[in-house]
Design a protein around this motif. Structure first.
Motif: not given
Length: 153
Positions: A80-95
């Protein structure tokens, strides 16, 4: 009554802000430019739908940002922790892509200020108008940070 007023004001300001962003994207013809650049004009409706979906998702993530921080995942499993980190990385890329495209759109709109000034026969004061806009943005930012209107994350 106070909660109802806050909901109405929040929705109103959100609609005005979204309208401004979408107006900028439409006025500069950003979507047709991207479609022409990548030779995918037949998918223009697809692009428009995904831009609206992205704006809605961004609004939801912005309002419920406390649920999407990596600290909220710390008590849970490593997956779950790595899923959250991946989501933040993807969010940052698209932002980052969105901010870059928006910056280009604003730059193109700034090129229209002299055209507007000529059409309304504005001979003097254009510098003062632009300076006033910049000072108003500065005053708004200072007010925002002085009164700590952000959520402090």
């Amino acid at each position: 009554m106070e909660q109802v007023l806050l909901v109405v004001l929040g929705l109103s300001f959100g609609v005005f802000t979204a309208g401004g962003v979408f107006t900028t994207v439409i006025v500069v013809a950003l979507i047709p430019r991207f479609a022409a650049r990548f030779h995918t004009a037949y998918k223009i409706e697809f692009y428009e739908e995904w831009i609206v979906a992205g704006a809605i998702a961004g609004g939801i993530f912005g309002v419920y940002s406390h649920l999407w921080t990596t600290s909220a995942w710390d008590e849970r499993s490593t997956v779950m922790r790595w899923t959250g980190v991946a989501a933040v990385i993807i969010w940052g890329f698209f932002t980052g892509m969105f901010v870059g495209c928006l910056a280009l759109a604003i730059e193109e709109m700034l090129g229209g200020i002299p055209v507007f000034a000529r059409r309304v026969h504005l001979r003097k004061g254009l510098g003062i108008i632009i300076l006033s806009i910049a000072l108003a943005k500065l005053a708004g930012s200072l007010y925002y940070f002085y009164f700590q209107l952000y959520d402090g994350l």
